[in-house]
Design an enzyme around this catalytic site. Structure first.
Site, PDB file in Angstrom:
ATOM      1  N   ASP A   6      25.764  56.368  45.614  1.00  0.00           N
ATOM      2  CA  ASP A   6      25.760  54.917  45.473  1.00  0.00           C
ATOM      3  C   ASP A   6      26.640  54.239  46.530  1.00  0.00           C
ATOM      4  O   ASP A   6      27.816  53.955  46.306  1.00  0.00           O
ATOM      5  CB  ASP A   6      26.213  54.565  44.049  1.00  0.00           C
ATOM      6  CG  ASP A   6      26.016  53.105  43.727  1.00  0.00           C
ATOM      7  OD1 ASP A   6      25.751  52.310  44.655  1.00  0.00           O
ATOM      8  OD2 ASP A   6      26.143  52.744  42.543  1.00  0.00           O
ATOM      9  N   GLN A  42      24.725  58.355  41.020  1.00  0.00           N
ATOM     10  CA  GLN A  42      26.051  57.741  41.210  1.00  0.00           C
ATOM     11  C   GLN A  42      26.764  58.230  42.478  1.00  0.00           C
ATOM     12  O   GLN A  42      27.395  57.449  43.182  1.00  0.00           O
ATOM     13  CB  GLN A  42      26.918  58.056  39.999  1.00  0.00           C
ATOM     14  CG  GLN A  42      27.715  56.876  39.534  1.00  0.00           C
ATOM     15  CD  GLN A  42      28.209  57.039  38.106  1.00  0.00           C
ATOM     16  OE1 GLN A  42      28.069  58.097  37.504  1.00  0.00           O
ATOM     17  NE2 GLN A  42      28.796  56.000  37.584  1.00  0.00           N
ATOM     18  N   SER A  56      28.161  50.777  45.671  1.00  0.00           N
ATOM     19  CA  SER A  56      29.404  50.821  44.896  1.00  0.00           C
ATOM     20  C   SER A  56      30.588  51.203  45.766  1.00  0.00           C
ATOM     21  O   SER A  56      31.653  50.594  45.667  1.00  0.00           O
ATOM     22  CB  SER A  56      29.295  51.827  43.744  1.00  0.00           C
ATOM     23  OG  SER A  56      28.458  51.311  42.757  1.00  0.00           O
ATOM     24  N   TYR A  90      21.899  44.331  36.321  1.00  0.00           N
ATOM     25  CA  TYR A  90      22.169  43.212  37.225  1.00  0.00           C
ATOM     26  C   TYR A  90      22.072  41.889  36.459  1.00  0.00           C
ATOM     27  O   TYR A  90      21.413  41.812  35.421  1.00  0.00           O
ATOM     28  CB  TYR A  90      21.147  43.197  38.366  1.00  0.00           C
ATOM     29  CG  TYR A  90      21.372  44.308  39.359  1.00  0.00           C
ATOM     30  CD1 TYR A  90      22.446  44.264  40.239  1.00  0.00           C
ATOM     31  CD2 TYR A  90      20.519  45.400  39.422  1.00  0.00           C
ATOM     32  CE1 TYR A  90      22.663  45.272  41.159  1.00  0.00           C
ATOM     33  CE2 TYR A  90      20.727  46.421  40.336  1.00  0.00           C
ATOM     34  CZ  TYR A  90      21.803  46.348  41.209  1.00  0.00           C
ATOM     35  OH  TYR A  90      22.025  47.346  42.108  1.00  0.00           O
ATOM     36  N   ARG A  95      20.568  52.580  40.226  1.00  0.00           N
ATOM     37  CA  ARG A  95      21.978  52.697  39.814  1.00  0.00           C
ATOM     38  C   ARG A  95      22.042  53.542  38.542  1.00  0.00           C
ATOM     39  O   ARG A  95      22.448  53.084  37.488  1.00  0.00           O
ATOM     40  CB  ARG A  95      22.585  51.314  39.545  1.00  0.00           C
ATOM     41  CG  ARG A  95      22.465  50.270  40.641  1.00  0.00           C
ATOM     42  CD  ARG A  95      23.114  50.575  41.925  1.00  0.00           C
ATOM     43  NE  ARG A  95      24.521  50.299  42.101  1.00  0.00           N
ATOM     44  CZ  ARG A  95      25.091  49.131  42.336  1.00  0.00           C
ATOM     45  NH1 ARG A  95      24.377  48.041  42.286  1.00  0.00           N
ATOM     46  NH2 ARG A  95      26.372  49.017  42.589  1.00  0.00           N
TER      47      ARG A  95
HETATM   48  P1  NAD Z   1      26.234  42.524  42.085  1.00  0.00           P
HETATM   49  O1  NAD Z   1      26.925  42.700  43.391  1.00  0.00           O
HETATM   50  O2  NAD Z   1      24.783  42.368  42.032  1.00  0.00           O
HETATM   51  O3  NAD Z   1      26.869  41.212  41.380  1.00  0.00           O
HETATM   52  C1  NAD Z   1      28.258  41.097  41.196  1.00  0.00           C
HETATM   53  C2  NAD Z   1      28.532  40.537  39.838  1.00  0.00           C
HETATM   54  O4  NAD Z   1      28.204  39.150  39.793  1.00  0.00           O
HETATM   55  C3  NAD Z   1      27.748  41.207  38.709  1.00  0.00           C
HETATM   56  O5  NAD Z   1      28.643  41.753  37.769  1.00  0.00           O
HETATM   57  C4  NAD Z   1      26.938  40.051  38.121  1.00  0.00           C
HETATM   58  O6  NAD Z   1      26.771  40.163  36.719  1.00  0.00           O
HETATM   59  C5  NAD Z   1      27.805  38.863  38.481  1.00  0.00           C
HETATM   60  N1  NAD Z   1      27.147  37.561  38.408  1.00  0.00           N
HETATM   61  C6  NAD Z   1      25.899  37.208  38.803  1.00  0.00           C
HETATM   62  N2  NAD Z   1      25.669  35.901  38.541  1.00  0.00           N
HETATM   63  C7  NAD Z   1      26.790  35.405  37.988  1.00  0.00           C
HETATM   64  C8  NAD Z   1      27.183  34.131  37.508  1.00  0.00           C
HETATM   65  N3  NAD Z   1      26.348  33.076  37.541  1.00  0.00           N
HETATM   66  N4  NAD Z   1      28.410  33.981  36.980  1.00  0.00           N
HETATM   67  C9  NAD Z   1      29.262  35.043  36.937  1.00  0.00           C
HETATM   68  N5  NAD Z   1      28.965  36.271  37.374  1.00  0.00           N
HETATM   69  C10 NAD Z   1      27.743  36.461  37.898  1.00  0.00           C
HETATM   70  O7  NAD Z   1      26.685  43.629  41.053  1.00  0.00           O
HETATM   71  P2  NAD Z   1      27.174  45.133  41.295  1.00  0.00           P
HETATM   72  O8  NAD Z   1      28.623  45.132  41.538  1.00  0.00           O
HETATM   73  O9  NAD Z   1      26.308  45.752  42.304  1.00  0.00           O
HETATM   74  O10 NAD Z   1      26.920  45.769  39.868  1.00  0.00           O
HETATM   75  C11 NAD Z   1      25.731  45.487  39.175  1.00  0.00           C
HETATM   76  C12 NAD Z   1      25.577  46.337  37.958  1.00  0.00           C
HETATM   77  O11 NAD Z   1      25.323  47.675  38.293  1.00  0.00           O
HETATM   78  C13 NAD Z   1      26.750  46.362  37.024  1.00  0.00           C
HETATM   79  O12 NAD Z   1      26.215  46.341  35.741  1.00  0.00           O
HETATM   80  C14 NAD Z   1      27.377  47.686  37.272  1.00  0.00           C
HETATM   81  O13 NAD Z   1      28.107  48.172  36.162  1.00  0.00           O
HETATM   82  C15 NAD Z   1      26.152  48.517  37.509  1.00  0.00           C
HETATM   83  N6  NAD Z   1      26.426  49.724  38.253  1.00  0.00           N
HETATM   84  C16 NAD Z   1      25.932  50.900  37.753  1.00  0.00           C
HETATM   85  C17 NAD Z   1      26.162  52.066  38.441  1.00  0.00           C
HETATM   86  C18 NAD Z   1      25.651  53.367  37.945  1.00  0.00           C
HETATM   87  O14 NAD Z   1      25.319  53.506  36.809  1.00  0.00           O
HETATM   88  N7  NAD Z   1      25.533  54.341  38.810  1.00  0.00           N
HETATM   89  C19 NAD Z   1      26.855  52.036  39.630  1.00  0.00           C
HETATM   90  C20 NAD Z   1      27.314  50.814  40.100  1.00  0.00           C
HETATM   91  C21 NAD Z   1      27.072  49.645  39.410  1.00  0.00           C
END
Ligand code: NAD
Length: 379
Positions: A129, A126, A132, A228, A121
């Protein structure tokens, strides 16, 4: 190079991996695109549109699965794996951490597997992705499901019949899906709050005009967890549930999206919490495929408990198949453009993006987390 685009309708899938628009771009890059008949029908892309874009529409599944490059929106079935050629490259959403046995079969069939789930990620990746782009659709759809299931309006209405208070929506997990759920619920006029264990989420939640729920619990730093969340220790999990209960009870709608890659989803809404909610409230649990955030969720079933409706749809992205296919296809095009060099497709395991995505190569499982799962360990 021939790219196969299978029809995945038999797997109850409405998306298609490549759209006519992306076909035209691939044909310009000298790919031959072989689309199985009807592959795009459910997403609103017709065979004749693929043909007009330069694809060959092929009548049998084995002709698409038998190409040297195949793009898929779902992990293949045994029958589909049997149609893949040795030495072929399979790209797509393959759930390698949830379906390691499928990965093992792909390695045994000497197929090089590149999974979108493990593309790093990073800023550079991006545009590739898929997690996302598809999570964005799930977050949006979850709010629409809740708005349809609830017996209230979302926005505040000031009418001659009196003022209607806006619905209160709590989003649990503010990753990609959660943030889109917040934005969509806000657009519909709800009052939105959200919670996430990651510290970085607070600012993102607030920038969308929602209130961040602050609990007495240590917030996790993204630098330490690669963006994550980490699984909580037993004691922290107990404290989380004790503090979250009041917030859940105060809201009309809970949209839960909390996940930890390769692990069971965290339990955030217990039976007692559901019983403390007002009858008529709605929970939409997006994490049911990995165990669910709500104790009472049942995949693709409507559970009504003490008057609270609990929905746990597993296939929200298919509901907006036109746009999710369009996004998936664009992500795939960007990924292929990254992989293609003068000599053709290059599986360069020194490249961060390719190495991240690569799950099987040269007849072996090369992803360490999948290897560990197959050996019976944790990932
Ligand atoms: P994910 O689907 O793995 O999880 C969804 C959300 O659940 C996350 O925000 C996580 O922190 C939260 N979570 C986990 N356990 C929890 C708990 N016990 N209580 C409350 N919340 C909880 O996450 P995602 O949507 O795939 O995103 C993960 C990360 O990747 C984020 O930091 C996002 O900003 C980042 N991201 C980066 C890029 C990039 O740079 N290209 C792109 C997409 C996402």
């Amino acid at each position: 190079m021939k790219i196969g685009v299978p029809n995945q309708a038999a797997q109850h899938e409405r998306r298609v991996a490549i759209t006519p628009d992306v076909t035209a771009r691939l044909v310009k890059q000298e790919f031959e695109v072989m689309v199985e008949t009807g592959a795009g029908d459910a997403a609103g892309f017709l065979d004749k549109e693929f043909e007009a874009a330069g694809a060959s529409v092929v009548p049998e599944a084995f002709l698409a699965w038998g190409c040297n490059l195949v793009v898929t929106v779902r992990p293949p079935s045994d029958e589909q794996i049997a149609m893949l050629k040795a030495g072929a490259v399979l790209i797509g959403l393959l759930q390698p951490l949830d379906e390691p046995q499928v990965v093992a079969k792909l390695a045994a069939a000497n197929v090089t597997t590149l999974a979108f789930e493990t593309v790093p990620r990073t800023t550079k990746a991006q545009s590739m992705d898929v997690l996302s782009s598809q999570a964005t659709a799930a977050g949006y759809q979850a709010v629409l499901e809740a708005a349809t299931a609830i017996t209230k309006f979302f926005p505040m209405l000031m009418t001659a019949a009196g003022t209607i208070a806006p619905a209160k929506v709590l989003v649990l997990g503010a990753g990609v899906a959660g943030l889109q759920a917040i934005a969509t619920a806000r657009r519909l006029g709800a009052v939105v709050s959200a919670y996430d264990v990651r510290a970085a989420a607070a600012e993102q939640v607030e920038s969308l005009g929602a209130r961040f729920v602050r609990l007495e619990l240590e917030q996790q730093k993204d630098e330490a967890t690669g963006g994550y969340a980490r699984e909580l220790e037993e004691d922290a999990q107990k404290r989380l549930l004790m503090q979250l209960g009041d917030h859940v009870a105060r809201n009309d709608v809970v949209i839960s999206t909390a996940a930890i890659p390769g692990r069971r989803a965290p339990l955030l809404v217990t039976r007692e919490m559901v019983e403390a909610m007002h009858p008529g409230s709605v929970i939409v649990d997006l994490a049911v495929a990995t165990g669910g955030n709500c104790e009472l969720s049942k995949a693709d079933e409507l559970v009504v408990h003490h008057g609270v409706k609990i929905l746990a749809p597993t296939d929200l992205v298919s509901g907006v198949a036109t746009h999710t296919s369009q996004m998936f296809a664009r992500n795939t095009l960007n990924f292929l453009t990254h992989l293609v060099h003068e000599e053709g497709l290059r599986i360069d395991l020194k490249d961060e993006i390719t190495a991240g995505a690569c799950i099987t190569h040269d007849g072996k499982v090369v992803n360490e987390r999948v290897k560990s799962l197959l050996e019976g360990g944790a990932n």
